[in-house]
Design a protein around this motif. Structure first.
Motif, PDB file in Angstrom:
ATOM      1  N   PHE A  72       0.842  -1.201   0.000  1.00 50.90           N
ATOM      2  CA  PHE A  72       0.000   0.000   0.000  1.00 50.90           C
ATOM      3  C   PHE A  72       0.877   1.251   0.000  1.00 50.90           C
ATOM      4  O   PHE A  72       1.858   1.329   0.748  1.00 50.90           O
ATOM      5  CB  PHE A  72      -0.883  -0.023   1.258  1.00 50.90           C
ATOM      6  N   GLN A  73       0.546   2.212  -0.861  1.00 57.23           N
ATOM      7  CA  GLN A  73       1.259   3.502  -0.954  1.00 57.23           C
ATOM      8  C   GLN A  73       2.705   3.372  -1.434  1.00 57.23           C
ATOM      9  O   GLN A  73       3.487   4.312  -1.271  1.00 57.23           O
ATOM     10  CB  GLN A  73       1.238   4.248   0.398  1.00 57.23           C
ATOM     11  N   VAL A  74       3.067   2.237  -2.000  1.00 55.70           N
ATOM     12  CA  VAL A  74       4.412   2.119  -2.582  1.00 55.70           C
ATOM     13  C   VAL A  74       4.284   2.439  -4.080  1.00 55.70           C
ATOM     14  O   VAL A  74       3.524   1.776  -4.785  1.00 55.70           O
ATOM     15  CB  VAL A  74       4.996   0.703  -2.387  1.00 55.70           C
ATOM     16  N   PRO A  75       4.992   3.471  -4.574  1.00 55.27           N
ATOM     17  CA  PRO A  75       4.896   3.797  -6.006  1.00 55.27           C
ATOM     18  C   PRO A  75       5.330   2.603  -6.858  1.00 55.27           C
ATOM     19  O   PRO A  75       6.218   1.838  -6.470  1.00 55.27           O
ATOM     20  CB  PRO A  75       5.872   4.967  -6.176  1.00 55.27           C
ATOM     21  N   ASP A  76       4.692   2.455  -8.024  1.00 55.43           N
ATOM     22  CA  ASP A  76       4.969   1.298  -8.883  1.00 55.43           C
ATOM     23  C   ASP A  76       6.460   1.163  -9.171  1.00 55.43           C
ATOM     24  O   ASP A  76       7.005   0.055  -9.161  1.00 55.43           O
ATOM     25  CB  ASP A  76       4.170   1.428 -10.194  1.00 55.43           C
ATOM     26  N   ALA A  77       7.127   2.290  -9.383  1.00 55.00           N
ATOM     27  CA  ALA A  77       8.553   2.251  -9.733  1.00 55.00           C
ATOM     28  C   ALA A  77       9.411   1.681  -8.602  1.00 55.00           C
ATOM     29  O   ALA A  77      10.477   1.116  -8.845  1.00 55.00           O
ATOM     30  CB  ALA A  77       9.034   3.656 -10.094  1.00 55.00           C
ATOM     31  N   GLU A  78       8.941   1.834  -7.352  1.00 58.07           N
ATOM     32  CA  GLU A  78       9.707   1.320  -6.204  1.00 58.07           C
ATOM     33  C   GLU A  78       9.247  -0.072  -5.775  1.00 58.07           C
ATOM     34  O   GLU A  78       9.890  -0.719  -4.949  1.00 58.07           O
ATOM     35  CB  GLU A  78       9.539   2.263  -4.998  1.00 58.07           C
ATOM     36  N   THR A  79       8.113  -0.499  -6.328  1.00 54.41           N
ATOM     37  CA  THR A  79       7.490  -1.728  -5.841  1.00 54.41           C
ATOM     38  C   THR A  79       8.326  -2.963  -6.153  1.00 54.41           C
ATOM     39  O   THR A  79       8.478  -3.853  -5.315  1.00 54.41           O
ATOM     40  CB  THR A  79       6.069  -1.874  -6.438  1.00 54.41           C
ATOM     41  N   THR A  80       8.891  -3.011  -7.371  1.00 49.81           N
ATOM     42  CA  THR A  80       9.652  -4.211  -7.758  1.00 49.81           C
ATOM     43  C   THR A  80      10.803  -4.453  -6.792  1.00 49.81           C
ATOM     44  O   THR A  80      11.004  -5.581  -6.319  1.00 49.81           O
ATOM     45  CB  THR A  80      10.150  -4.069  -9.213  1.00 49.81           C
ATOM     46  N   GLU A  86       0.347  -3.118  -9.320  1.00 49.76           N
ATOM     47  CA  GLU A  86       0.275  -4.555  -9.627  1.00 49.76           C
ATOM     48  C   GLU A  86       1.362  -4.957 -10.636  1.00 49.76           C
ATOM     49  O   GLU A  86       1.926  -6.044 -10.545  1.00 49.76           O
ATOM     50  CB  GLU A  86      -1.115  -4.909 -10.174  1.00 49.76           C
ATOM     51  N   ALA A  87       1.666  -4.079 -11.594  1.00 48.45           N
ATOM     52  CA  ALA A  87       2.696  -4.405 -12.588  1.00 48.45           C
ATOM     53  C   ALA A  87       4.064  -4.550 -11.923  1.00 48.45           C
ATOM     54  O   ALA A  87       4.839  -5.458 -12.253  1.00 48.45           O
ATOM     55  CB  ALA A  87       2.739  -3.335 -13.676  1.00 48.45           C
ATOM     56  N   GLY A  88       4.347  -3.655 -10.968  1.00 47.76           N
ATOM     57  CA  GLY A  88       5.619  -3.735 -10.244  1.00 47.76           C
ATOM     58  C   GLY A  88       5.734  -5.015  -9.423  1.00 47.76           C
ATOM     59  O   GLY A  88       6.798  -5.631  -9.348  1.00 47.76           O
ATOM     60  N   LEU A  94       7.822 -10.749  -8.995  1.00 48.36           N
ATOM     61  CA  LEU A  94       7.519 -12.182  -8.919  1.00 48.36           C
ATOM     62  C   LEU A  94       8.170 -12.919 -10.085  1.00 48.36           C
ATOM     63  O   LEU A  94       8.774 -13.987  -9.902  1.00 48.36           O
ATOM     64  CB  LEU A  94       6.000 -12.409  -8.932  1.00 48.36           C
ATOM     65  N   ALA A  95       8.059 -12.332 -11.288  1.00 44.52           N
ATOM     66  CA  ALA A  95       8.618 -12.976 -12.486  1.00 44.52           C
ATOM     67  C   ALA A  95      10.139 -13.088 -12.402  1.00 44.52           C
ATOM     68  O   ALA A  95      10.724 -14.089 -12.821  1.00 44.52           O
ATOM     69  CB  ALA A  95       8.212 -12.186 -13.729  1.00 44.52           C
ATOM     70  N   GLU A  96      10.767 -12.045 -11.839  1.00 43.57           N
ATOM     71  CA  GLU A  96      12.235 -12.027 -11.785  1.00 43.57           C
ATOM     72  C   GLU A  96      12.791 -12.837 -10.619  1.00 43.57           C
ATOM     73  O   GLU A  96      13.988 -13.078 -10.554  1.00 43.57           O
ATOM     74  CB  GLU A  96      12.723 -10.572 -11.676  1.00 43.57           C
ATOM     75  N   SER A  97      11.913 -13.238  -9.694  1.00 40.59           N
ATOM     76  CA  SER A  97      12.407 -13.883  -8.465  1.00 40.59           C
ATOM     77  C   SER A  97      12.907 -15.303  -8.682  1.00 40.59           C
ATOM     78  O   SER A  97      13.714 -15.806  -7.905  1.00 40.59           O
ATOM     79  CB  SER A  97      11.292 -13.927  -7.415  1.00 40.59           C
ATOM     80  N   GLY A 106       0.697 -10.308 -14.522  1.00 38.00           N
ATOM     81  CA  GLY A 106       1.335 -11.291 -15.391  1.00 38.00           C
ATOM     82  C   GLY A 106       1.100 -12.713 -14.918  1.00 38.00           C
ATOM     83  O   GLY A 106       1.932 -13.605 -15.122  1.00 38.00           O
ATOM     84  N   LEU A 107      -0.065 -12.972 -14.315  1.00 41.48           N
ATOM     85  CA  LEU A 107      -0.366 -14.290 -13.740  1.00 41.48           C
ATOM     86  C   LEU A 107      -1.606 -14.882 -14.406  1.00 41.48           C
ATOM     87  O   LEU A 107      -2.377 -14.170 -15.047  1.00 41.48           O
ATOM     88  CB  LEU A 107      -0.615 -14.157 -12.230  1.00 41.48           C
ATOM     89  N   ASP A 108      -1.795 -16.198 -14.230  1.00 40.33           N
ATOM     90  CA  ASP A 108      -3.024 -16.809 -14.752  1.00 40.33           C
ATOM     91  C   ASP A 108      -4.049 -17.049 -13.649  1.00 40.33           C
ATOM     92  O   ASP A 108      -5.172 -17.464 -13.905  1.00 40.33           O
ATOM     93  CB  ASP A 108      -2.722 -18.102 -15.525  1.00 40.33           C
ATOM     94  N   HIS A 109      -3.656 -16.802 -12.399  1.00 40.54           N
ATOM     95  CA  HIS A 109      -4.610 -16.881 -11.281  1.00 40.54           C
ATOM     96  C   HIS A 109      -4.041 -16.088 -10.107  1.00 40.54           C
ATOM     97  O   HIS A 109      -2.833 -15.816 -10.064  1.00 40.54           O
ATOM     98  CB  HIS A 109      -4.861 -18.339 -10.851  1.00 40.54           C
ATOM     99  N   VAL A 110      -4.905 -15.699  -9.181  1.00 43.62           N
ATOM    100  CA  VAL A 110      -4.424 -15.152  -7.908  1.00 43.62           C
ATOM    101  C   VAL A 110      -4.851 -16.107  -6.797  1.00 43.62           C
ATOM    102  O   VAL A 110      -5.810 -16.873  -6.938  1.00 43.62           O
ATOM    103  CB  VAL A 110      -4.933 -13.723  -7.609  1.00 43.62           C
ATOM    104  N   ASP A 111      -4.141 -16.034  -5.693  1.00 40.80           N
ATOM    105  CA  ASP A 111      -4.435 -16.918  -4.568  1.00 40.80           C
ATOM    106  C   ASP A 111      -5.591 -16.391  -3.733  1.00 40.80           C
ATOM    107  O   ASP A 111      -6.345 -17.163  -3.149  1.00 40.80           O
ATOM    108  CB  ASP A 111      -3.166 -17.097  -3.721  1.00 40.80           C
ATOM    109  N   LEU A 112      -5.722 -15.059  -3.679  1.00 38.66           N
ATOM    110  CA  LEU A 112      -6.800 -14.458  -2.888  1.00 38.66           C
ATOM    111  C   LEU A 112      -7.260 -13.186  -3.591  1.00 38.66           C
ATOM    112  O   LEU A 112      -6.440 -12.333  -3.940  1.00 38.66           O
ATOM    113  CB  LEU A 112      -6.284 -14.139  -1.474  1.00 38.66           C
TER     114      LEU A 112
END
Length: 275
Positions: free
Chosen positions: A24-32, A55-57, A62-65, A100-106
């Motif tokens: 929450f309140q984390v700018p997208d650019a800092e989120t990743t 959400e994109a960040g 997640l993709a890079e992890s 970038g997912l095909d489902h979410v958990d919650l």
């Protein structure tokens, strides 16, 4: 964190990590970078929302992890302007694409917005998403007892989670009792009251006794109550500190001292009037 985080089993049998990471309140650019720090520190549950604009960040981190999808627990939320049956389905598609997912958990309805009275239609759409396997567990956020009861008048699907503002200054006893009765897990947002309770003498005394910070004591209190908790930070050291809460326990007297701090202190909007 060398040991895996404890989990809580939801009412549909799915396990959610008891400690997650909020953005929450984390700018997208800092989120990743923030999410990457959290994953490195051992967090596996990440909580975002459409309205956070990041959400994109989150998806990029997640993709890079390199962490397997089945080892991650991803939550996002339906924003108020997107409530209603068809609008919910469309908003969910947009969130999934950004992540970038095909489902979410919650997947959570973010606020009841009672005056607009669309949350039951939104819930019907979410039931479809659950049936289609695109949402593993469905829940709500900021729902009061009356909203929960009204939702259940219409639907056999009991929310797996209600994510609410919850911290020592706002302990939500009535809501937590209803959750226990209905089999809904309580998830705490703003678990540290955005720092507003951390100077309480009761907390600083307990922290000194355990060689921990007041924030760690509050997170430990949540865990011992059985809450799921999602602290947020963008500072790697703080992110690690928030996860370092499994090597001590609070005694009954300490839990009671924290229980005495309840004073109806809201740091966020009132769910009955936010529309």
């Amino acid at each position: 964190m060398s040991t895996p985080l404890p989990t809580i089993t939801l009412n549909n049998g799915i396990e959610i990590p008891q400690l997650g990471f909020g953005v929450f309140q984390v700018p997208d650019a800092e989120t990743t970078a923030a999410v990457a720090s959290a994953l490195e520190a051992g967090y596996r549950s990440i909580d975002t929302a459409a309205i956070y604009g990041n959400e994109a960040g989150v998806g990029q981190a997640l993709a890079e992890s390199g962490i397997a999808r089945e080892d991650l627990f991803v939550t996002t939320k339906l924003w108020n302007a997107d409530q209603g049956h068809d609008a919910t389905l469309k908003a969910f598609d947009a969130s999934l694409a950004k992540l970038g997912l095909d489902h979410v958990d919650l997947y959570l309805i973010h606020w009841p917005t009672p005056a607009r009275d669309l949350y039951r239609e939104s819930w019907r759409a979410i039931e479809t998403l659950v049936a289609d396997g695109r949402v593993r567990a469905a829940g709500v956020s900021n729902f009061q007892p009356a909203h929960l009861r009204r939702l259940l008048d219409d639907s056999a699907l009991v929310p797996a989670v209600n994510q609410i503002e919850l911290h020592p200054g706002l302990q939500q006893a009535e809501l937590r009792a209803l959750h226990a009765e209905l089999g809904i897990v309580t998830e705490a947002w703003s678990p540290l009251a955005q720092g507003a309770v951390l100077g309480e003498p009761a907390l600083t005394a307990i922290a000194a006794r355990h060689g921990k910070s007041p924030a760690q004591v509050v997170l430990r209190w949540h865990l011992q109550l059985g809450n799921v908790v999602i602290p947020k930070s963008v500072t790697p050291a703080r992110i690690r500190e928030n996860a370092d809460v499994f090597d001590f326990a609070l005694g009954d007297d300490e839990m009671a001292a924290i229980a005495a701090l309840d004073r109806g202190l809201r740091t966020g909007p009132d769910p009955d009037t936010l529309n």
